[in-house]
Structures are given as structure tokens and as C-alpha cells.
Design an enzyme around this catalytic site. Structure first.
Site, short mmCIF file in Angstrom:
data_model
loop_
_atom_site.label_atom_id
_atom_site.label_comp_id
_atom_site.label_asym_id
_atom_site.label_seq_id
_atom_site.Cartn_x
_atom_site.Cartn_y
_atom_site.Cartn_z
N ARG A 9 -52.06 -12.83 -79.88
CA ARG A 9 -53.08 -12.88 -78.82
C ARG A 9 -53.51 -14.02 -78.29
O ARG A 9 -54.48 -13.81 -77.27
CB ARG A 9 -54.47 -12.33 -79.81
CG ARG A 9 -53.97 -11.41 -80.42
CD ARG A 9 -55.99 -10.40 -79.79
NE ARG A 9 -56.02 -9.50 -80.45
CZ ARG A 9 -55.19 -8.19 -79.43
NH1 ARG A 9 -54.82 -8.03 -78.19
NH2 ARG A 9 -54.66 -7.24 -79.85
N ALA A 11 -53.64 -16.85 -75.38
CA ALA A 11 -53.61 -16.82 -74.34
C ALA A 11 -51.95 -17.59 -74.25
O ALA A 11 -50.61 -17.40 -72.94
CB ALA A 11 -53.98 -16.42 -73.83
N LYS A 13 -49.99 -19.34 -75.60
CA LYS A 13 -48.44 -19.09 -75.99
C LYS A 13 -47.35 -17.82 -75.98
O LYS A 13 -46.96 -18.02 -75.73
CB LYS A 13 -48.90 -18.49 -78.01
CG LYS A 13 -47.86 -19.17 -78.65
CD LYS A 13 -48.53 -19.02 -80.23
CE LYS A 13 -48.94 -19.83 -80.78
NZ LYS A 13 -48.87 -19.93 -82.38
N ASP A 72 -44.90 -18.10 -85.52
CA ASP A 72 -46.36 -19.13 -85.55
C ASP A 72 -45.80 -20.70 -85.77
O ASP A 72 -44.40 -21.13 -85.76
CB ASP A 72 -46.59 -19.27 -87.92
CG ASP A 72 -47.48 -19.37 -87.70
OD1 ASP A 72 -48.44 -19.73 -86.52
OD2 ASP A 72 -47.84 -20.07 -89.37
N PHE A 155 -50.67 -27.17 -74.39
CA PHE A 155 -51.52 -26.93 -75.54
C PHE A 155 -51.37 -27.33 -76.98
O PHE A 155 -49.73 -27.53 -76.66
CB PHE A 155 -52.18 -25.09 -75.05
CG PHE A 155 -50.94 -24.15 -75.92
CD1 PHE A 155 -49.83 -24.42 -75.04
CD2 PHE A 155 -50.77 -23.66 -76.53
CE1 PHE A 155 -48.05 -23.53 -74.96
CE2 PHE A 155 -49.86 -23.10 -77.70
CZ PHE A 155 -48.86 -23.12 -76.92
N GLY A 156 -52.47 -26.60 -77.28
CA GLY A 156 -51.92 -27.43 -78.60
C GLY A 156 -52.27 -29.68 -78.74
O GLY A 156 -52.87 -29.65 -78.07
N TYR A 157 -51.22 -29.41 -79.76
CA TYR A 157 -51.21 -30.67 -79.84
C TYR A 157 -50.26 -31.75 -78.19
O TYR A 157 -50.21 -33.06 -78.80
CB TYR A 157 -51.11 -31.15 -80.88
CG TYR A 157 -51.56 -30.51 -82.17
CD1 TYR A 157 -52.48 -31.59 -82.62
CD2 TYR A 157 -51.46 -29.55 -83.02
CE1 TYR A 157 -53.34 -31.29 -83.51
CE2 TYR A 157 -52.19 -29.58 -84.49
CZ TYR A 157 -53.52 -30.59 -84.34
OH TYR A 157 -53.90 -29.53 -85.07
N ASP A 158 -49.09 -30.73 -78.06
CA ASP A 158 -48.86 -31.44 -77.07
C ASP A 158 -49.53 -32.83 -76.70
O ASP A 158 -48.24 -33.62 -75.83
CB ASP A 158 -48.59 -30.25 -75.32
CG ASP A 158 -47.97 -29.46 -75.53
OD1 ASP A 158 -47.37 -29.31 -76.90
OD2 ASP A 158 -47.85 -28.16 -74.89
N HIS A 183 -39.77 -26.65 -79.52
CA HIS A 183 -39.91 -25.91 -80.44
C HIS A 183 -39.37 -24.25 -80.62
O HIS A 183 -38.68 -23.60 -80.93
CB HIS A 183 -40.05 -26.07 -81.08
CG HIS A 183 -41.62 -26.11 -81.32
ND1 HIS A 183 -42.08 -26.98 -79.70
CD2 HIS A 183 -42.98 -25.33 -81.70
CE1 HIS A 183 -43.28 -26.61 -79.81
NE2 HIS A 183 -44.04 -25.47 -80.58
#
Lengths: 203, 203
Positions: A9, A11, A13, A72, A155-158, A183
Site C-alpha cells: 500500500r 505509494a 514503494k 519487506d 524515501f524512508g532512511y534514504d 537492495h
């Protein structure tokens, strides 16, 4: 044409998974969760990335009858014994609050010296078929947690992660540069031939 | 009488260390950092509890010329691969904010099922002498991270931690009950004879 469902869900990713996977599977229609009837998605309650990827993929197959890819991923920081790991999205307690997660991570690592700031992103991908066949694999991108947030991509920890050999963060790389070493890029390139073979068989 | 310095600025920890140690060392005067001239205390930058305990103890000996006990302790949560660990005091990013640390820990473990909520407190103690002699040891208190904060005793993560075999949290135990089973009680009872022997020799 055969179809496969990407069971996420998130977006950002979904966008990244699709842009990597679609060119690898020219004969296959790649669907997202918005393309199928809503179903109850499982909580990411497993202690491993592959376990959570399998949970999501199995639930998608069960609900839709389509072959499905679940994923994941997360950031594993050496100085945190591999955490945030499977808790990456909710490290600060609130779900998927990138800004809070990054703020917390940098604060936790404040006194950790440069030589102990190693980390890697992991992406696990599970591919499940209505026949009950299941495959899971994972891939990593090694690097370092820097001391500030930099960059506007990803996004995230980038924004706090410099891939090995890079002075730029993952959020400062072009899309093509990131996908080549990420990854997620590696995991999807590994799973794509399995998908093509399985769905080719089914046609 | 011989003297020993407890090298901690944490008032709650000093109180707990003193109340356990003083009865074990009746012949020895136990001093706190407020009893000696101020000196630069080292950052707790080591990746292990024993490493940090040694840092603190060595710095105290160097600054004061007194035999010194340094300690480092923290909560190691199985589902967090042993973290917060050496980062226990600053897990939420702000130093020694117990309320924020506990709030964050419970939020991170929200989806972790009961059977995977195991944890242990660890206390490392280092005993250093002006002669250069050094000893370090550690002890644990095993238990579980519960789902809410309970109790008004203790400090740190005591309010969310139920020692093995207890339904009460460490913050709901009496002082005597806690000291009998705690990581700090065990570590100090183990180091006390070493201190008594070393300082007895010196008299």
C-alpha cells in the site's frame, strides 16, 4: 497476458517496485493493490523481513487468487545490533513518519563515531502462487549512516544513508543510479526470472 | 578508613548503588562525585556496558587518585536485538528522559506478541585502582517488557519491566525485593569482595 499483484500500500514503494519490475517482465501485467478489491492486509508482525514478505504475499494470493509479490525492507544499523530492521517504518512509534524516524535515528547515533556507523538496507521479496508454490529471497545495499539528512529523492532512511563508495546519500542519487545498486533493485532482479518462469509456465 | 568513589552523576543510580554497596563494605567510606573536585567525565561512547564502566572508572581514578567504581547499565530487549542496550539512557534521543524512553519503547514493541517480549537488564561494574589494577564484571536481571507503565519506585525502564516470575514491574517491588534480584544488586555483590580485598590490602 499473465498478471502479478504487488502487495504493498506504500505509494512510494509501489512506484519504486513497479519502475524496476515492469521493464524486467515485459510479458506480464503488474497490478497494485488499488487494482483489486480491498482485503484485510496482515500486520507486519514477523521478526524477519522474509517472514513479513511471505505474510503479505500469501494474504494477497488468498484474497485475490492472483500470483503476488510481497516485500519487506528496512535499514539495519550495526551500532543498533541491526535495528531498526523490521521496525524501520515505525521506529519512532508512529507508522511511516519518515521525518520522525530519521530524527530519532540520528539522535540515537549522536555519540557513535564514524568508524562504527556502518549499516545496510535489506529488501526481502516473497513470490507466492495460487498453487501454493512460494519463494523468498533478500538482497542488501551496504553503506553508512551519516550525521545529517541530505537529498530530496527516495524515501524512508534514504536521506541519512550513504551507499558504500558514495559521498552522496541514497536520496541524492538519480533513480537509475539508485536502482542499479539498491537492495530493492537487486532483490527484484533476482526474483524476476523466477516470476517469468512460473507465469510463463502457466500461460 | 579506605575510601572508594562511585563514579556516577545520576542521582537515582547513585542512591541505589550506595544503598546496596555501603552495607557490604562496612570498613570503607563510599564517596560520590559531589564529594570530589569536578573533572571532565567521559562520554559513554563504547559499544559495550563493560567498556563504558571502565571508561568512567578510569577517568575517576585519573582525576581523583581514589579507587573508583564505574558502572553502566541498560535494558536489552530481545525483539530489538538487545537494544536499547548501551543507548538505554538516550533511546528517545534526549538524554535520560525516562518518560520519553518508555513511551518510545512501548510504541516500538506495539505489534510484538507476548511470547517475543523477553528482555534483560544488564549492569556492568568496573573497579579501578590508582595502581592500574582493573576488574570488570556484569550481571543480568531477566524478565519481560509489558504493555503499559506501572509503578512508582525505581527509575529508567523499571515501570515497563516485569522480572521473571513476577507479575509486578520492577517499579512495583519494594527496595529490598528489587535489590535482591536486580542486575545492580547482583553486580555489586559480586564486586564487593574484590573491593574489600583490594582496599584491605592497601590499609
Amino acid at each position: 497476458m499473465s498478471r502479478i499483484l504487488l502487495a504493498t500500500r506504500n505509494a512510494k514503494k509501489l512506484e519504486e517496485l513497479s519502475r524496476i519490475l515492469v521493464p524486467l517482465l515485459p510479458e506480464i501485467v503488474v497490478l497494485g493493490l488499488d487494482d483489486v478489491a480491498a482485503y484485510d492486509e496482515p500486520a507486519e508482525s514477523e521478526p524477519t523481513f522474509e517472514g513479513n514478505a511471505l505474510l503479505k504475499s500469501r494474504a494477497a494470493v488468498r484474497a485475490t487468487g492472483l500470483p503476488a509479490l510481497g516485500d519487506d525492507s528496512g535499514l539495519c544499523v550495526d551500532a543498533l545490533n541491526g535495528m531498526p530492521g523490521v521496525l524501520s517504518a515505525r521506529w519512532s512509534g508512529s507508522d511511516k513518519d519518515d521525518a520522525e524516524n530519521n530524527r530519532l535515528l540520528l539522535a540515537q547515533l549522536r555519540d557513535v563515531p564514524d568508524e562504527r556507523r556502518g549499516a545496510h538496507f535489506t529488501c526481502a521479496v516473497a513470490f507466492c502462487l495460487p498453487t501454493g508454490e512460494e519463494q523468498a529471497l533478500s538482497a542488501e545495499m551496504p553503506g553508512t549512516v551519516i550525521r545529517e539528512q541530505r537529498g530530496t529523492g527516495g524515501f524512508g532512511y534514504d536521506v541519512v544513508f550513504a551507499p558504500r563508495g558514495e559521498t552522496r546519500t541514497a536520496a541524492e542519487l538519480s533513480i537509475a543510479e539508485k536502482d542499479a545498486i539498491s537492495h530493492r533493485g537487486k532483490a527484484l532482479r533476482a526474483v524476476a526470472p523466477l516470476v517469468a518462469a512460473a507465469l510463463g509456465r502457466g500461460r
